[in-house]
Design a protein around this motif. Structure first.
Motif, PDB file in Angstrom:
ATOM      1  N   GLY A 174      53.552  33.460  25.745  1.00  9.35           N
ATOM      2  CA  GLY A 174      54.800  34.129  26.082  1.00  9.35           C
ATOM      3  C   GLY A 174      54.636  35.433  26.833  1.00  9.35           C
ATOM      4  O   GLY A 174      55.624  36.128  27.097  1.00  9.35           O
ATOM      5  N   VAL A 175      53.422  35.803  27.198  1.00  9.73           N
ATOM      6  CA  VAL A 175      53.149  37.063  27.899  1.00  9.73           C
ATOM      7  C   VAL A 175      52.914  36.757  29.381  1.00  9.73           C
ATOM      8  O   VAL A 175      52.032  35.963  29.714  1.00  9.73           O
ATOM      9  N   PRO A 176      53.695  37.383  30.284  1.00  9.86           N
ATOM     10  CA  PRO A 176      53.501  37.106  31.709  1.00  9.86           C
ATOM     11  C   PRO A 176      52.156  37.630  32.213  1.00  9.86           C
ATOM     12  O   PRO A 176      51.740  38.731  31.861  1.00  9.86           O
ATOM     13  N   VAL A 177      51.491  36.810  33.017  1.00  5.03           N
ATOM     14  CA  VAL A 177      50.208  37.183  33.622  1.00  5.03           C
ATOM     15  C   VAL A 177      50.408  37.305  35.128  1.00  5.03           C
ATOM     16  O   VAL A 177      50.862  36.362  35.778  1.00  5.03           O
ATOM     17  N   TYR A 178      50.101  38.488  35.672  1.00  5.58           N
ATOM     18  CA  TYR A 178      50.279  38.755  37.097  1.00  5.58           C
ATOM     19  C   TYR A 178      48.931  38.983  37.763  1.00  5.58           C
ATOM     20  O   TYR A 178      48.018  39.566  37.156  1.00  5.58           O
ATOM     21  N   VAL A 179      48.833  38.532  39.000  1.00  3.24           N
ATOM     22  CA  VAL A 179      47.676  38.849  39.832  1.00  3.24           C
ATOM     23  C   VAL A 179      48.145  39.860  40.868  1.00  3.24           C
ATOM     24  O   VAL A 179      49.011  39.555  41.697  1.00  3.24           O
ATOM     25  N   ALA A 180      47.591  41.063  40.815  1.00  2.00           N
ATOM     26  CA  ALA A 180      47.988  42.121  41.748  1.00  2.00           C
ATOM     27  C   ALA A 180      47.474  41.798  43.152  1.00  2.00           C
ATOM     28  O   ALA A 180      46.446  41.128  43.308  1.00  2.00           O
ATOM     29  N   PRO A 181      48.168  42.274  44.184  1.00  2.00           N
ATOM     30  CA  PRO A 181      47.708  42.029  45.558  1.00  2.00           C
ATOM     31  C   PRO A 181      46.275  42.499  45.791  1.00  2.00           C
ATOM     32  O   PRO A 181      45.540  41.899  46.581  1.00  2.00           O
ATOM     33  N   SER A 182      45.869  43.561  45.086  1.00  2.00           N
ATOM     34  CA  SER A 182      44.507  44.075  45.294  1.00  2.00           C
ATOM     35  C   SER A 182      43.442  43.079  44.845  1.00  2.00           C
ATOM     36  O   SER A 182      42.281  43.176  45.250  1.00  2.00           O
ATOM     37  N   TRP A 183      43.829  42.103  43.987  1.00  2.00           N
ATOM     38  CA  TRP A 183      42.833  41.118  43.561  1.00  2.00           C
ATOM     39  C   TRP A 183      42.303  40.321  44.741  1.00  2.00           C
ATOM     40  O   TRP A 183      41.117  39.974  44.789  1.00  2.00           O
ATOM     41  N   PHE A 184      43.166  40.022  45.694  1.00  2.00           N
ATOM     42  CA  PHE A 184      42.725  39.237  46.839  1.00  2.00           C
ATOM     43  C   PHE A 184      41.686  39.998  47.652  1.00  2.00           C
ATOM     44  O   PHE A 184      40.778  39.403  48.237  1.00  2.00           O
ATOM     45  N   LEU A 185      41.801  41.324  47.658  1.00  2.00           N
ATOM     46  CA  LEU A 185      40.802  42.140  48.343  1.00  2.00           C
ATOM     47  C   LEU A 185      39.457  42.053  47.644  1.00  2.00           C
ATOM     48  O   LEU A 185      38.409  41.861  48.276  1.00  2.00           O
ATOM     49  N   VAL A 186      39.470  42.198  46.308  1.00  2.00           N
ATOM     50  CA  VAL A 186      38.204  42.145  45.583  1.00  2.00           C
ATOM     51  C   VAL A 186      37.630  40.728  45.605  1.00  2.00           C
ATOM     52  O   VAL A 186      36.407  40.547  45.635  1.00  2.00           O
ATOM     53  N   ALA A 187      38.492  39.712  45.610  1.00  2.00           N
ATOM     54  CA  ALA A 187      37.993  38.337  45.698  1.00  2.00           C
ATOM     55  C   ALA A 187      37.271  38.122  47.020  1.00  2.00           C
ATOM     56  O   ALA A 187      36.195  37.491  47.074  1.00  2.00           O
ATOM     57  N   ALA A 188      37.832  38.670  48.107  1.00  2.00           N
ATOM     58  CA  ALA A 188      37.173  38.561  49.410  1.00  2.00           C
ATOM     59  C   ALA A 188      35.852  39.320  49.412  1.00  2.00           C
ATOM     60  O   ALA A 188      34.845  38.852  49.970  1.00  2.00           O
ATOM     61  N   LEU A 189      35.826  40.483  48.771  1.00  2.00           N
ATOM     62  CA  LEU A 189      34.606  41.280  48.716  1.00  2.00           C
ATOM     63  C   LEU A 189      33.516  40.564  47.919  1.00  2.00           C
ATOM     64  O   LEU A 189      32.344  40.514  48.332  1.00  2.00           O
ATOM     65  N   ILE A 190      33.901  40.013  46.765  1.00  2.00           N
ATOM     66  CA  ILE A 190      32.922  39.264  45.955  1.00  2.00           C
ATOM     67  C   ILE A 190      32.406  38.061  46.735  1.00  2.00           C
ATOM     68  O   ILE A 190      31.202  37.743  46.717  1.00  2.00           O
ATOM     69  N   THR A 191      33.316  37.376  47.409  1.00  2.00           N
ATOM     70  CA  THR A 191      32.923  36.197  48.194  1.00  2.00           C
ATOM     71  C   THR A 191      31.890  36.572  49.250  1.00  2.00           C
ATOM     72  O   THR A 191      30.882  35.869  49.440  1.00  2.00           O
ATOM     73  N   TRP A 192      32.119  37.693  49.921  1.00  2.00           N
ATOM     74  CA  TRP A 192      31.206  38.107  50.986  1.00  2.00           C
ATOM     75  C   TRP A 192      29.845  38.548  50.420  1.00  2.00           C
ATOM     76  O   TRP A 192      28.787  38.118  50.883  1.00  2.00           O
ATOM     77  N   VAL A 193      29.858  39.375  49.372  1.00  2.00           N
ATOM     78  CA  VAL A 193      28.605  39.891  48.815  1.00  2.00           C
ATOM     79  C   VAL A 193      27.821  38.791  48.113  1.00  2.00           C
ATOM     80  O   VAL A 193      26.605  38.636  48.327  1.00  2.00           O
ATOM     81  N   PHE A 194      28.495  38.002  47.280  1.00  2.00           N
ATOM     82  CA  PHE A 194      27.790  36.931  46.559  1.00  2.00           C
ATOM     83  C   PHE A 194      27.307  35.864  47.535  1.00  2.00           C
ATOM     84  O   PHE A 194      26.260  35.240  47.327  1.00  2.00           O
TER      85      PHE A 194
END
Length: 544
Positions: A174-194
């Motif tokens: 019953g608790v809403p889970v949000y993905v902030a826009p900044s997550w997409f930035l860190v996901a791209a950064l992790i993708t590039w570094v990893f």
């Protein structure tokens, strides 16, 4: 967190003690009542991104449609917040939307401006205890004597929207889970570094390494979500409301709206997050043993094992706002019997940790202690490590300071009492002209109008903002019923409410004014959300 209140003479938003009026009740004659104000809320952020990613934070901007939260100016709410799964507390002030809350002040000259919380007259009225007169008393009739136009028909206060903060992914428990826009930035950064690391380990993947890296980024944040869900489930188990979970640049945050009632619960609530991260790390390790090393599954499982281990270890560091800091706070709280002592100890340890991270992390990386060899440490790696350390240190230092501030505020919250914050009110019937109602209010030294039926039962409240919109020359022809907001159950509050209980009641039904009643049901006065906010801010500024 708690806050202060009052009654007796027309008041507005100060939290200073005043004598209260006697037993004045709503009838066809003027009655008295008084008001005050204040508010509060908590949060649990989670772990740093894997060592491959640079960190940051993301906060949802407050919506104009929901009540303003004074603590939101500070990190605004009682919240549990860990940049890596730690926690922090904040409080939320129920209030009016900007157009409603600011309207009374918009007239121009001091004499024309709507009555402010500090300008409320305190003259005696029938049945009230004597009050000292302010130097320049101002009454309800001075509201909007300027050039407003229209009838000022009251609009129902807008209900606060559900807290946002990004893309809604679901509602576990019953608790809403949000993905902030900044997550997409860190996901791209992790993708590039990893992806760069995969190129050294599995060069045969070619461009597909970035797809594998993206999968790793998503899986890592799924692990962070599990960490936050552990905090959430524990909070719900202890009957603590959870506002939302947000996945952001530097991890996750579980916004828990109340503090644990005992040090034992505080310890458990903080420990379950790192515990789940350790469990996940162990599960990934066992799964890694079942696959062939040097393969895509093997590399992914190894990366997830190490990342969850880092999240757990980082969050167990004994300084606020990390989970370990809240565990230390719980221990000191248990020993001393004072939550504030625990907060001070854990916050200063958190500040020491911030300095240690700022200096120590780049040194450890350069020395090879964290696994990097001198051959692989270049100029760009050095800059990245220094930037990562600076961001981590800033988050920890700021979180520790916020925790200290919120703890101080919680100490003052009990001072916010509905009875002491309440404005004196005059009951008027629906057909009463506004000019006549204001005349009665001025005679009684009141700053609020309650519309009642023939039997004296309250029906609605006349909002200050609506009065401001009516030019003085039209007031004899405008009935108060046309400026009133109908009362709902949530707009009736007990005069005995104080502190967090008062704030919770006001948050449940956002409005600009509330009818304050005695336990017997008799009218005590009107409470303005603007007064509550001012008292809250004043309490926040007061030293412990």
């Amino acid at each position: 967190m708690d806050e202060s209140g009052g009654s007796g003479q027309p008041r507005s938003g100060t939290d200073e003690a005043t004598e209260r009026h006697g037993e004045q009740r709503a009838s066809s004659a003027p009655a008295a009542g008084a008001t005050r104000s204040g508010p509060e809320r908590p949060e649990h952020p989670t772990g740093p991104t894997p060592p491959t990613a640079a960190p940051g934070t993301s906060e949802a901007a407050p919506s104009p449609d929901r009540p303003h939260d004074p603590t939101d100016s500070a990190h605004e709410a009682v919240t549990h917040s860990d940049p890596s799964s730690g926690t922090e507390d904040g409080a939320e002030v129920p209030g009016a939307s900007p157009d409603q809350a600011e309207a009374p002040a918009g007239s121009g000259s001091p004499d024309e401006a709507g009555p402010s919380a500090q300008d409320a007259p305190h003259g005696p009225s029938d049945g009230a205890h004597p009050h000292s007169e302010p130097e320049h008393p101002r009454t309800l009739a001075h509201s909007g004597t300027g050039t407003g136009t229209g009838t000022g028909k009251a609009q129902p206060p807008r209900r606060g929207r559900e807290p946002g903060g990004g893309l809604l992914m679901g509602r576990p428990f019953g608790v809403p889970v949000y993905v902030a826009p900044s997550w997409f930035l860190v996901a791209a950064l992790i993708t590039w570094v990893f992806g760069g690391q995969l190129d050294r380990v599995l060069p045969e993947l070619g461009a597909l390494r970035y797809l594998v890296s993206l999968f790793f980024a998503v899986a890592f944040y799924a692990s962070v979500l599990v960490h936050e869900l552990a905090h959430t489930v524990a909070a719900l188990r202890f009957k603590l409301p959870v506002r939302r979970i947000q996945l952001q640049f530097f991890g996750g945050v579980s916004e828990i709206e109340k503090e644990a009632e005992t040090p034992g619960r505080e310890f458990v609530l903080s420990f379950v997050g790192p515990l789940l991260s350790l469990v996940l790390s162990g599960l990934f390790y066992l799964a890694m043993l079942a696959v062939e090393p040097g393969t895509v599954p093997g590399v992914l499982l190894a990366g997830l094992m190490i990342s969850n281990l880092i999240v757990a270890a980082f969050n167990l560091l004994p300084g606020l706002p990390l989970d370990g800091g809240r565990m230390l706070r719980a221990v000191v709280w248990k020993i001393t019997g004072r939550p504030m002592s625990g907060t001070i100890a854990a916050a200063w340890v958190g500040r020491a940790l911030a300095v240690s991270v700022l200096i120590g992390l780049p040194l450890l990386t350069q020395s090879g202690v964290l696994g990097a060899t001198q051959d692989h440490v270049g100029g760009m790696d050095t800059v990245t490590d220094a930037l990562l350390a600076a961001i981590l240190a800033a988050i920890i230092w700021t979180g520790a300071g916020n925790s200290l501030r919120m703890a101080r505020l919680r100490e003052h919250l009990p001072e916010l009492r509905a009875r002491s914050l309440t404005r004196r009110a005059v009951p008027v019937e629906t057909s009463t002209p506004l000019s006549e109602a204001l005349r009665r209010a001025n005679e009684a030294g009141a700053r609020a109008l309650v519309v009642v039926d023939a039997d004296g039962e309250p029906l609605s409240l006349v909002r200050e903002a609506a009065i401001v919109g009516v030019p003085e020359h039209r007031r004899p022809w405008v009935a108060v019923s046309g400026l009133a907001q109908d009362l709902t159950d949530g707009m009736r509050v007990s005069a005995e409410l104080a502190g967090e209980a008062l704030l919770d009641t006001l948050r449940a039904t956002p409005a600009t004014e509330y009818l304050v009643v005695e336990d017997s049901g008799e009218i005590y006065g009107v409470l303005s959300a603007a007064d509550v906010e001012r008292a809250f801010v004043k309490a926040m500024a007061r030293p412990s």
